[in-house]
Structures are given as structure tokens and as C-alpha cells.
Write a protein that holds these residues in place. Sequence first.
Motif, PDB file in Angstrom:
ATOM      1  N   LEU A   1       0.832  -1.216   0.000  1.00  0.00           N
ATOM      2  CA  LEU A   1       0.000   0.000   0.000  1.00  0.00           C
ATOM      3  C   LEU A   1       0.867   1.268   0.000  1.00  0.00           C
ATOM      4  CD1 LEU A   1      -2.673   1.453   0.233  1.00  0.00           C
ATOM      5  CD2 LEU A   1      -2.624   1.088   2.685  1.00  0.00           C
ATOM      6  N   ILE A   2       1.923   1.245   0.808  1.00  0.00           N
ATOM      7  CA  ILE A   2       2.739   2.462   0.945  1.00  0.00           C
ATOM      8  C   ILE A   2       3.334   2.857  -0.402  1.00  0.00           C
ATOM      9  CG2 ILE A   2       4.812   3.410   2.024  1.00  0.00           C
ATOM     10  CD1 ILE A   2       4.235   1.530   4.404  1.00  0.00           C
ATOM     11  N   ARG A   3       3.718   1.870  -1.220  1.00  0.00           N
ATOM     12  CA  ARG A   3       4.385   2.178  -2.486  1.00  0.00           C
ATOM     13  C   ARG A   3       3.474   2.931  -3.451  1.00  0.00           C
ATOM     14  NH1 ARG A   3       7.407  -1.944  -0.584  1.00  0.00           N
ATOM     15  NH2 ARG A   3       9.558  -2.107  -1.305  1.00  0.00           N
ATOM     16  N   ILE A   4       2.175   2.691  -3.388  1.00  0.00           N
ATOM     17  CA  ILE A   4       1.282   3.287  -4.393  1.00  0.00           C
ATOM     18  C   ILE A   4       1.299   4.816  -4.336  1.00  0.00           C
ATOM     19  CG2 ILE A   4      -1.085   3.368  -5.260  1.00  0.00           C
ATOM     20  CD1 ILE A   4      -1.431   0.508  -4.196  1.00  0.00           C
ATOM     21  N   PRO A   5       0.985   5.448  -3.169  1.00  0.00           N
ATOM     22  CA  PRO A   5       1.023   6.918  -3.175  1.00  0.00           C
ATOM     23  C   PRO A   5       2.423   7.490  -3.327  1.00  0.00           C
ATOM     24  CG  PRO A   5       0.590   6.073  -0.969  1.00  0.00           C
ATOM     25  CD  PRO A   5       0.512   4.901  -1.886  1.00  0.00           C
ATOM     26  N   LEU A   6       3.443   6.690  -2.985  1.00  0.00           N
ATOM     27  CA  LEU A   6       4.804   7.240  -3.073  1.00  0.00           C
ATOM     28  C   LEU A   6       5.228   7.470  -4.524  1.00  0.00           C
ATOM     29  CD1 LEU A   6       6.991   5.544  -0.336  1.00  0.00           C
ATOM     30  CD2 LEU A   6       6.280   7.913  -0.504  1.00  0.00           C
TER      31      LEU A   6
END
Lengths: 492, 198, 298
Positions: free
Chosen positions: B117-122
Motif C-alpha cells: 500500500l505504501i508504495r502506491i502513493p509514493l
Amino acid sequence: MKVVEQRERPVETGRLPMVKGEAGQPGEKVSGGFWAVMGWVGGGAFGWVVAALLSLIASIKFHSPGFWADTPLLTYGRVRVAALQGMWWGGAVPLLFGAMLGWMGRSAPGGVRFSGLALLGAIVWHLGACLGIVGVLLGHTTGYDGWGMPNAAVWVCVAGLLLFTVSVTATFHNRGERGLQLAHGFLWAGYLWLGWVSLAAFVLLGLQPVRGVLQWLVDAWYVANAQMVAGTLLGWGILYAWLPVWTGRPLYSRYLGMMTFLGLVMLAGWTGVTPSAPVPAWLPVLATVTTVLCIVPWTAAWLNWRGSVSRCGCVLWRDAVACFAVVGCVAFFWSAVGKLGLHVPGISTVLEFTWWEPARHWAHVCGFLGLTGVAGTYAWLRSFPEREGRAVAARTQFWCLTAGLVLCVAPLAVAGIVQGLSWQDPSVPNVEVLRRTLMWLRLSTVGELLMLVGWILFCVTLSSLALKRGRACWSDGWRRITTPLQEQETAK
Amino acid sequence: MSMQSSLDPQSVTDAKAGQVTVPMWLVVLLAVLGYWGMVYFDHHGGWFDARVYAPFASVSVVNELQPVSGAEAFVNRGRAVYETTCALCHGSDGQGKPGQAPPLAGSDFVLGPSGRLIRIPLHGLTGPIEVRGQVWNLAMPAMGAALSPEDLAAALTYIRQAWGNNAGPISAAEVEAVKAATAGRTLPWTAAELKSIQ
Amino acid sequence: MSRGSWIFILSLLGMIGSWFGTVLYPQIQLGRMVETRTVPDGQVYPVARPGLAAQGREVYRSQGCYTCHSQQVRQEGVSVGLAITKVGTNQTALVEAILRIAPQWRRDQVTAGLERLPFQVMDGVAAAEAERARRPLEAAGATTMVTVRPVGADLARGWGLRRSVAADFLWDHPVMLGSQRVGPDLAGVGSRLPDENWLLVHLWDPQIHTPGSMMPPYRYLFEVRPAAEVASQDALLLPEGKGPGPGKVVVPRPEARALVAYLRSLEAKAPLFETPVILPAGLSGTSALSVHAAVERP
């Protein structure tokens, strides 16, 4: 240029037991800086008149809020700010600078050096102060309680200050006795300190303003340093410079003097932050702690004063000049107590935001700085022959200023206590709180009026002296120009 | 006055100050006041903390008076960030918007491993992706790259726990770890890449 | 080294010391401050004042309003309490529970209190006691919240909801905190007196609303014009008999409108981390200040 007039050694007049010391100098030695010093003290006296007048107008508004209310120039908010700024920039500071230059010139064999520059500096400085007062009346104040002068006026004052610096440095360098006295340290430290904090405040508030509540912090820091450190040092410097002359013996203790000095420079600059300012708790707490610690330098100053004047009290009191210093000194210790009241936990909750602070301010600036300035000016003037017959005038001024000061400070302090206690009770409406203080505020108008009269008399005395001397100089010069050359040769 | 006659003018003006020493009680007074000052500062000064104002004595006192527990405050902050940054496309209700963004409520990518999940907005997401049985083919920019790790973690924790979602919180430290691990990356992720992350 | 040089060095230290302590270090701490978020709503705070209010700040400065009005509210402490925000189904059990934990109430008071939620059951107690008291009430089906209410003489006067902090002045230039209260504090005047016409009338003639006030009238911020020339919404609404005369109306100049816009923008009441305020919606601090920050615990 040599001053040609020959004069007798001045004779003491009236009932003033004066010590011989201050009259012992030959005229040539000290007259070198008459106009320079007069430029500063005379302008300062005039500045005091203007400030006291504005302050009186502001005070009258508590009798009737509609008084001159339809003139934007004279609305309370502007008159009051102009009075406060005028007191500092137009009155107290130039008067103290003049007294400092006068004393230094007196202990230098050639008198004041570069006196033309110092005179020019005085003119420029007062031009700046006038600009500032007019600017404030026109609505160009900065909005800060302490640093209220518009930028343009500050630039002019800076120029005047630089010119003064040249002259006072050269005069100091030229002093007869190489050793340094306590007064030298106090005066120089006060002078440099004032320059430094004013410059820093000018940059951080006027030129490159800091953001948010930092502006208020810089202002509070400036006020504490300018008044509590620089002003106090200059005032005590003048007192220490002339006390030996008035009492006829050395100062009591150099060590107590050093303790006062070091205590003030290390502590008093921290005392600006008021207890409930919207800043993190450590700032007001440090201010409270340093204010309480200032008791030590203040006590040292008190011990030194008491030791220096013990068994001379009567002499000082009956001396038309030294009595200004006595009242100034009393005003200083009163203002110290006032400052403590604003910071000591418990008491400060009552006294903060009330008339107590103006009472303290009046005691410090009008009382201590103003009266020591007058004392220093008159002490310096004593070496001039024009002073005969002035003792009565000085006495009248003294009583006007002293009574005015007491009638100002005491009612304002009482008003502060009444107001503070009333604010503590939420059931008392705002208008009722105001009504309870009104009687005291109106009483202080009498004090303002008396002080104005005192300052006008002081100003008139100085102007008449200046006129007398100006006329003498002029006729002397005229005589020299008009006298045929042969007669001059013969005279030689 | 008797003293007048005995004075030599020059010596008076230039007289040095006397040599009387400072009385001991004044030094003791200084010490006592100094001690009081230290104690007073210790009790009221908040130790130079910018978040402590009078009448609070220390930051722990202020902390105890905060409205809700840390976790709830964190979620509230996350909601504020979500509303300003994400809700325009994904909707305040987390149901997504046709043609703009897939739903977050009940999405495996939201509820799955935190690293995914964290990678998506980053870095953003591109290409086809299947959410709740429907395939979306859109591009999401790196919306979270400019957020602080705390704000991003709060927002992600919020979407993992709102609208019936029930996954564990994400901490700022986790966000920072992923940031560090993917430091050089400029391209957006694809669904296939993300699925390989556990 | 001689004594003179020691004194010189110490003076320099003193000179730099207070500057470092009251200017430089606070600049490092507060000088680069950015917006913070309210707690617990997470709203951005503070928002820069709108254009007209920013112009009004210049009028406030130039008229020297700060010589008589401070903008800093004091707070003496907080009072922790417990409030009921929702009543469950079993009201009788709840009343009994309330009477057990707070014996100072009478039964009819409690019943009346529960009619008008939120109901402040206890106030001015230790935080632990409030926490303890929650359990029996929630067991009786109520929803409760522990309240934190700032208290102090200034707040009791209705001058604000909480103390003033640095964040309140972030976007102001100049920051005019004032040092003297001849008149009331204005830090929260926008919440206290939100009525534009009231403020304008007060500037035109303070005696109309507060007889006995020593505030000078600011008539030069207004002009008197024939009523026929002026659109009715531009004119000042003055009480009967206080008007400028028949056929004439008072019209505020732009400066007056700007000043009032500034005054109305002064509402330092957002609950922040450094000034915790927890009150349920509808239960105000000490006056009519509305509190939008209410978080209910489940």
C-alpha cells in the motif's frame, strides 16, 4: 579659537552650599564644547516639553473621551504613542547623551573634541526625533509597544548618533586622567548597549521583519535592554560621574559598582518577556527569574548610593543640582520595585496589563533618566559664568518635576492595583473596572501638568543661558572684526 | 560646610571610587535567589519545549490533557489528509469514482501487506488493476510523494480502518523504510509488481 | 589577564546572552513556524486573514488601538470534568448512576439536565476521578466524554476560550499584543461580537452601546451624507434618537469597514495541542463562544 572674555571665578549665589570643586576650572578649558553639549541637552529639554505636552493631552482624554477626538492627528492612540516615543527619543536619550558628553568634555583638557560634529549630530538627531513624532501622529507608527518610530526617522537618528560617536570617542580619548573611573564604564557600556539594541531592533522589526510572535519578542527584548540595561547604566553613569563632586569625597565602593554593572549586563536584558505573553513557558519564566535576580545588582546600587551619600544627605538635598539626583535615584528604586511587581508570581497576575506598568515606566524614564539628565546638565553648566541667579529657577523646576512625578506615578500605581484587582473579579463589568480607575487617572493629569511646567522652565533656563552666551560670542566676534588692526596689535 | 574647605578641586573630580568590598550577605542573597530561580524554572519552565505554555508545567501534562488517545488522534489526522489529498478521486466514502479511481473500501491493495500500500502513493500506479472483481486501467500520480511520512502514514491508517476496512495501522517509520528502500525509483508501479511484494 | 578585560568579556557575554536567549533561540524555535493543525479535528490553523481584514489591521495599527486593548488572553489552569453527550435507553438507571457518582445533584436537576444534552455531570475534578466515573455511566447506557475546560479570570470574562499562543499570530504583521487593558482584551472579539453593525456603531459613538466608556469616538472614519444619496444597506443602523439628524445617514468609510473586518477576524479559539480544550458541541467554555471541537468517545 580662543575665547577672549575674561571672567571672575564665579561666586556662589543664594543659599546653595556648593562644593568648590565644580567651579574650579578656568573658562577656556571647558567652554570648548558649550554649543555641542547645549545642542544635545537643550534639544533634549525641548523634546521633554513636547513629550510632556503630548502626554498631558493623552491624560486629559480620561476626563472627556471626546476631547479633540475628531482630529485624527490627536486621537488617544496616536498622542499616547507619540508621547512615549518622544519621551525616549526626544527627551531622555539626548539629555543623557548631552550630560555624558558634557562630563567627558569637562575631564578632557581641550574640552569636547570635534564639537562641531557633535552639534551637527544633535541637530540631525532632533530632526529625526521630530520626524518620528510627526510620523506617529500621522499614523505611521510601527505597532510595537517599545519600538514605535517610523523607519525614516530612525535613519536620521542613526546619522546623528554616528556624528555624536565621533565626537564623544575623541573627547574620551583626550581625557586628562588616563585611568578609568566607574562612570566611564557605565556611560560607555550604556551608550554602546543602546546603539546595539536599537540597531538590532531596527533591523529585525523595521528592515527585515521577523515573523509572527517573534516580532513581539524582539520588541520586548529591545525594551528590556534599552530601558533596564542601557538606560539604567547611563543614568547611574551620570550619577557616579558627579556624585564625588556633590559629596566632596570618592564614591563608596568600586566593587559594589562592578557588581551593579555586571549584574545589570548579565541579567536585566532577559527581563522583557511578560508573564502571560503568548510564547512558550520557558521565556516568561526566565524573565521572572532574571528579574528577581536583579534584586542583587539593584541592592548593590542602593548600598553604593547609601554609602556615598551617608552623612551628606543634607548637603545633597540643599544643593539645587544634587537634589535632582536624589529624586532620580529614589525614582529608580521605585521603578525597580515596580518591575518586580510585574514579574513576581502571584502579584504579576494582578498587576499585568494594568496602569502599574505605565507608573513604573514614568518612574524610570521621567523620574530616573529625566532627572539624572537634568542633574548632569546643571552640574556641567556650573562651570559656566552664566549660571548666576539660576538657583531659584532650578529650585522651582525641581519642585515642579518632583511633585509632578509623584502625582503621576503614585495615582497610576494605585490605579493599576485597583484595576488589576477588579479585572480579577469577572462579575465586575469592563466599564465599571474603568470607572474605578478614573479618579486616579484624572489625578495623574495634575502630575502631567506640573511636569510639563517643570520641563518648560528647564527649557527656558537653558535657552536663556544659550541666548546670553550666544549674544556674548556674537558681540565678541563683532568686536574683533570691527576693532582696528592697530589696537589689536597693541592689545597683544 | 566643613568639608568644603578641605577639598582640593582636582582630586575631587578625579577621585577613584573607594575600596569597600561587597558584603557577604549580598553574595549569599545572590546564591539563594539563584537556587530559587533554578527550582522555579524546573517547576514551571517546561524545559525549553516550544509546546509548553503556562499554566502547564511540562509536555507530559499537556499530553495527558489531549482529547483522545494517540491512535484516535492519528486517525483523525489521517482523515484530514485524506479529505484534502485523496478524496477528490477516491471519494469521501472510499467507494471510488467511475473513470477516475477504484474504490478503497474492501480493496485487497489497501488491506494487504503494508509495503504494497505504501508504495502506491509514493510513486503512483499505472496499467490495469483488478479491484473487487472489476478491472480498472488508469494512471495514478505520486500523490503522496510530497506528504510528510507522518501525514502519509496517518492517511493510510485511516483508509485501512474506515468504511468497514479492518487492517492494522501503518506507522511513519514503515513509510520511511519503504521510502528508503525505493529511493531511486521514478516510474509508477504496476499491479503485477505490487503483487510480488509481501 | 587584567580585571578590565574580564569585565569587558563578561559584558560582551551579557550583551550576546540576552540576544541569544530572547531573540536567536526563539527564532530557531518559533521563527520558522508553519501552520499547525487543530486537535482533534486536524484543521489547518491559522488561516491568513482575508484581504479586508488585513487592511483593517493597518487601520488598527495606525490609530494606535493597541495602546488600550491587548490581544493576549491569560489562562490560570484547566478544569477536568465529565459530560454526558447521549442518553441510552435506560434513563432511570442512568439517573441513579449519576446520583451515586455526583451526590451534589438533586434528582429533578439531573432529569432536567438529561433533557438538554450535553449535560456536564461533574467539573473541577482530577482526571482519574472523571475516568473512574465514566464506567458506571456507560454501563447505564450513556455516552460520555471527559471534558477539559480552560479556566481563569480573563476567560471567565468571556474574552476567549483558551489562552493565546504563538500560533494565533503566525500571519500577522505587525503583531500587536498590546501591554495595557484600558478597554477589554480583543483576542477573541470576533467570536464575542460578531455583529458588524454593532462594531461600527461602537466606533461611531462608544457611548451608545457602553455608556461611561472612555473610548474616543472615531467619527472621522465615517461620513454623514444625505439619506437620498446613499443605498440603504450602506448606511449605519443607529438607535432611535442617536442619528445625525433628519434626512441624513452615517456611512462608514472604507477604513471603518476594514477595521471592523479585522476585529471580526480576531477569534483565537481553535483548540491546539499546546492549549487542550475538550468540550462537547453545545457546551461552551464560559460564554457564548461556540466550540466546534467536540470528540465523543465511543
